[in-house]
Write a protein that holds these residues in place. Structure first.
Motif, short mmCIF file in Angstrom:
data_model
loop_
_atom_site.label_atom_id
_atom_site.label_comp_id
_atom_site.label_asym_id
_atom_site.label_seq_id
_atom_site.Cartn_x
_atom_site.Cartn_y
_atom_site.Cartn_z
N SER A 1 -5.88 -0.42 -0.64
CA SER A 1 -6.83 -0.11 0.44
C SER A 1 -6.15 -0.31 1.79
O SER A 1 -5.10 -0.89 1.87
CB SER A 1 -8.05 -0.98 0.34
OG SER A 1 -7.67 -2.34 0.44
N THR B 1 0.83 -1.21 0.00
CA THR B 1 0.00 0.00 0.00
C THR B 1 0.87 1.27 0.00
O THR B 1 0.73 2.09 -0.90
CB THR B 1 -0.98 -0.01 1.20
OG1 THR B 1 -1.77 -1.20 1.10
CG2 THR B 1 -1.89 1.19 1.19
N PRO B 2 1.79 1.44 0.99
CA PRO B 2 2.64 2.64 0.90
C PRO B 2 3.52 2.65 -0.36
O PRO B 2 3.82 3.71 -0.90
CB PRO B 2 3.50 2.58 2.16
CG PRO B 2 3.25 1.28 2.81
CD PRO B 2 1.97 0.74 2.28
N THR B 3 3.91 1.47 -0.84
CA THR B 3 4.72 1.44 -2.06
C THR B 3 3.95 2.05 -3.23
O THR B 3 4.47 2.88 -3.98
CB THR B 3 5.12 -0.02 -2.41
OG1 THR B 3 5.97 -0.51 -1.37
CG2 THR B 3 5.85 -0.10 -3.74
N LEU C 1 10.34 5.34 2.07
CA LEU C 1 9.21 6.09 1.51
C LEU C 1 9.66 7.45 0.98
O LEU C 1 9.19 7.89 -0.08
CB LEU C 1 8.13 6.29 2.58
CG LEU C 1 7.44 5.03 3.10
CD1 LEU C 1 6.35 5.39 4.09
CD2 LEU C 1 6.85 4.22 1.96
N THR D 1 4.64 5.46 -5.24
CA THR D 1 4.92 5.26 -6.67
C THR D 1 3.64 4.73 -7.32
O THR D 1 3.47 3.52 -7.47
CB THR D 1 6.07 4.24 -6.88
OG1 THR D 1 7.13 4.56 -5.99
CG2 THR D 1 6.58 4.24 -8.30
N PRO D 2 2.72 5.62 -7.69
CA PRO D 2 1.43 5.15 -8.21
C PRO D 2 1.54 4.42 -9.55
O PRO D 2 0.63 3.67 -9.90
CB PRO D 2 0.61 6.44 -8.38
CG PRO D 2 1.33 7.48 -7.62
CD PRO D 2 2.76 7.09 -7.58
N GLY E 1 -1.57 -4.61 -11.66
CA GLY E 1 -2.43 -3.55 -12.22
C GLY E 1 -3.86 -3.69 -11.78
O GLY E 1 -4.61 -2.72 -11.72
N ARG E 2 -4.28 -4.93 -11.46
CA ARG E 2 -5.67 -5.17 -11.07
C ARG E 2 -5.90 -5.00 -9.59
O ARG E 2 -7.02 -5.06 -9.11
CB ARG E 2 -6.08 -6.60 -11.48
CG ARG E 2 -6.34 -6.71 -12.97
CD ARG E 2 -6.43 -8.14 -13.42
NE ARG E 2 -7.27 -8.95 -12.54
CZ ARG E 2 -7.40 -10.27 -12.66
NH1 ARG E 2 -6.74 -10.92 -13.59
NH2 ARG E 2 -8.18 -10.94 -11.86
N ARG E 3 -4.82 -4.80 -8.84
CA ARG E 3 -4.96 -4.74 -7.38
C ARG E 3 -5.44 -3.37 -6.91
O ARG E 3 -4.96 -2.34 -7.36
CB ARG E 3 -3.61 -5.05 -6.72
CG ARG E 3 -3.73 -5.22 -5.23
CD ARG E 3 -2.38 -5.28 -4.55
NE ARG E 3 -2.55 -4.97 -3.15
CZ ARG E 3 -2.86 -5.86 -2.23
NH1 ARG E 3 -3.01 -7.11 -2.56
NH2 ARG E 3 -3.02 -5.50 -0.97
N ASP E 4 -6.39 -3.40 -5.97
CA ASP E 4 -6.89 -2.18 -5.38
C ASP E 4 -5.99 -1.80 -4.19
O ASP E 4 -5.53 -2.67 -3.47
CB ASP E 4 -8.32 -2.45 -4.88
CG ASP E 4 -9.00 -1.19 -4.42
OD1 ASP E 4 -8.69 -0.13 -4.99
OD2 ASP E 4 -9.82 -1.26 -3.50
N TYR F 1 -5.29 10.56 -8.54
CA TYR F 1 -4.09 10.49 -7.69
C TYR F 1 -2.83 10.20 -8.50
O TYR F 1 -1.81 10.85 -8.35
CB TYR F 1 -4.30 9.43 -6.61
CG TYR F 1 -3.15 9.33 -5.64
CD1 TYR F 1 -3.01 10.23 -4.61
CD2 TYR F 1 -2.18 8.34 -5.79
CE1 TYR F 1 -1.95 10.16 -3.72
CE2 TYR F 1 -1.11 8.25 -4.91
CZ TYR F 1 -1.01 9.16 -3.88
OH TYR F 1 0.06 9.08 -3.01
N LEU G 1 -3.85 4.69 5.22
CA LEU G 1 -5.00 3.84 4.90
C LEU G 1 -5.10 2.68 5.88
O LEU G 1 -6.15 2.11 6.07
CB LEU G 1 -4.90 3.33 3.47
CG LEU G 1 -4.84 4.42 2.39
CD1 LEU G 1 -4.87 3.80 1.00
CD2 LEU G 1 -6.00 5.38 2.54
N LEU H 1 1.39 4.04 -2.98
CA LEU H 1 1.04 5.44 -2.72
C LEU H 1 2.21 6.36 -3.08
O LEU H 1 2.02 7.46 -3.58
CB LEU H 1 0.66 5.64 -1.25
CG LEU H 1 -0.74 5.15 -0.85
CD1 LEU H 1 -0.92 5.23 0.66
CD2 LEU H 1 -1.83 5.96 -1.55
N ARG I 1 -13.85 -2.33 -6.87
CA ARG I 1 -13.80 -1.51 -8.08
C ARG I 1 -15.00 -0.57 -8.10
O ARG I 1 -16.10 -0.95 -7.70
CB ARG I 1 -13.87 -2.40 -9.32
CG ARG I 1 -12.69 -3.30 -9.47
CD ARG I 1 -11.82 -2.89 -10.64
NE ARG I 1 -10.45 -3.32 -10.41
CZ ARG I 1 -9.38 -2.68 -10.82
NH1 ARG I 1 -9.51 -1.55 -11.48
NH2 ARG I 1 -8.17 -3.13 -10.59
#
Lengths: 253, 244
Positions: free
Chosen positions: A253, A83-85, B47, A89-90, A248-251, B15, B29, A87, B2
């Protein structure tokens, strides 16, 4: 790209896993080299070509690079750091590529370290048996180039497979089960007289042996050095595409 | 998960299209995104590098969240509250103008909750937008200026805490030894009555009106207390109405 790569490299350096794997690599390399020097015939240890053969143990660095690539990538899911990765590096392709390159660099660094150990041990222990240290640049470069190619590709392969498959224990066990148990069986079947396809040489471990091993004469079941690099790169490309699609398909959260 | 339709934008962009997202939006999060074997300071350095934030910020944010003394400890040895602080430090690393925090008070002790409230208020006072997602409405009420109520994924209401609490009818707690007589008079005056033990909860009129009705009816009162409407009351009033 540089920022993401630098972050991935720092990730590798800042856990204890790499320390233990380095220690294991140095210990196993030392064990093999010293045992080889003490037990082999003098004739097999004399001359640059034979002594460069001892450097082959450096291929263990490829195994360590594979393990580290797998652990770093699957660890992102295991510990939730994905998740932080994502965030920071989107761009997900950038994450996949950065991790792959960092794992490649790790493979290169591990090979360099392992081979320095081997050379130092050869220089230190050969005189004990009254054998002169005779390694020459050409032989060193030949073994080094093959080992580096294998370790770099295996590191990146581990990284991409880890991102695609996610489960740490399952992926590590699965990879080793494939490489050291399933693939030899599949190779045997494909190379058998009944099928006789020679397709077994395109499997990952067989392609690695093609890159790494000395080729003497024609062997239809073994790829050339360059052919091995090409096929291993193909496996890497396949794993990378899988990682890109699945990440690419991962959300987030 | 989704989205069925539409897209979320922040600062007018998606974003991933922001030029330096980590330095524009800080997000917490979940408080579990740490490698347990990595030291807190190294976690933040990782980070900072990826997010292109200056590494000098690492020590600054560790000080802000009160973890400077534990910076060289591995995160695996951290308590939940310390992890929450570290997660907040991660969000502050890029010195962003927008903060998005999901349940930031989770795992904090009362002292930590007060510290967090003061910190978030001070960050907002610096001109940052601080968006908190939380189920702890009593805490939210003490911290925020504006509230958005979402129930089962759907927007319900938006406004300041004051305007939302005003929008929900207040109640008055009344106790009397002649409760039955008083109840009759209150109903006659059009007020709504609920019973809470030996007390009546009266809605639809202020305490002054109830006092006057009691006086006119010669009913003795033991308690006449206006009940302050809490955000939690607003939430239940709005979401229960919607479900009916």
């Amino acid at each position: 790209m540089i920022a993401s790569l630098s972050s991935e490299w720092l990730k590798i350096r800042t856990t204890r896993t790499i320390f233990w794997l380095l220690l294991a690599l140095c210990a196993v390399v030392t064990l093999f080299v010293v045992a080889g020097i003490l037990t082999n015939n003098k004739a097999d240890l004399t001359g640059s070509d034979n002594q460069a053969g001892a450097m082959g143990i450096g291929i263990l660095a490829a195994v360590i690079a594979l393990i580290m690539g797998l652990i770093v990538s699957t660890g992102e899911y295991r510990h939730g750091t994905i998740t932080p990765t994502l965030l920071t590096t989107p761009s997900r392709p950038l994450v996949v590529v950065s991790k792959g390159i960092a794992a490649m660099l790790l493979g290169v660094a591990l090979v360099a370290l392992a081979e320095v150990f081997v050379i130092a041990e050869l220089a230190a222990f050969l005189p004990i048996r009254g054998i002169g240290f005779a390694l020459q640049g050409g032989d060193v470069a030949r073994v080094l180039a093959r080992t580096l190619a294998c370790a770099a590709i295996w590191g990146a392969l581990g990284s991409s497979l880890g991102l695609a498959l996610r489960n740490q224990i399952g992926t590590v066990v699965g990879c080793f089960a494939w490489l050291f148990f399933a693939e030899p069986i599949v190779q045997g079947i494909l190379n058998s007289h009944a099928i006789h396809s020679h397709a077994g040489r395109f499997l990952p471990l067989a392609a690695t042996i093609g890159v790494f091993a000395d080729t003497t004469g024609h062997d239809a079941n073994r790829l050339s050095h360059l052919g091995g690099v090409f096929i291993l790169s193909g496996w890497l490309a396949l794993a990378t595409v899988a990682a890109l699609l699945l990440l690419g398909r991962r959300d987030v959260s | 998960m989704r989205a069925n339709s539409g897209q979320a934008t922040i600062l007018g962009q998606r974003y991933k299209e922001l030029e330096r997202p980590f330095c524009q939006v800080g997000a917490v999060l979940e408080a579990s995104g740490f490698h347990p074997g990595r030291k807190a300071r190294n976690h933040l350095r990782v980070l900072a590098r990826a997010g292109r934030a200056p590494e000098t910020r690492v020590d600054e944010v560790l000080k802000i969240v009160g973890l400077e003394g534990a910076a060289k400890k591995r995160v695996g040895a951290y308590s939940l509250g310390m992890r929450q602080r570290l997660a907040l430090a991660s969000a502050l690393l890029g010195d962003p103008g927008v903060l998005i925090l999901d349940e930031p008070a989770n795992g904090l002790d009362p002292e930590g909750i007060r510290w967090l409230r003061d910190l978030l208020r001070s960050l907002a006072a610096e001109g940052r937008a601080v968006l908190i997602s939380s189920h702890v409405l009593a805490e939210v009420e003490q911290t925020v200026d504006e509230v958005v109520i979402i129930n089962k994924g759907k927007f319900v209401a938006h406004g300041s805490v004051e305007s939302l609490t005003r929008s929900v009818e207040g109640r008055v707690r009344v106790r009397s030894p002649q409760a039955a007589k008083l109840r009759k008079q209150l109903v006659k005056a059009g007020l709504k009555i609920d019973v809470d033990g030996d007390a009546l909860l009266v809605a639809g009129g202020p305490s002054s009106q109830i006092g006057e009705i009691a006086a006119k009816s010669q009913v003795v009162l033991h308690e006449l207390t206006p009940i302050t409407t809490q955000l939690e009351d607003v939430f239940f009033a709005l979401t229960t109405d919607g479900e009916k």
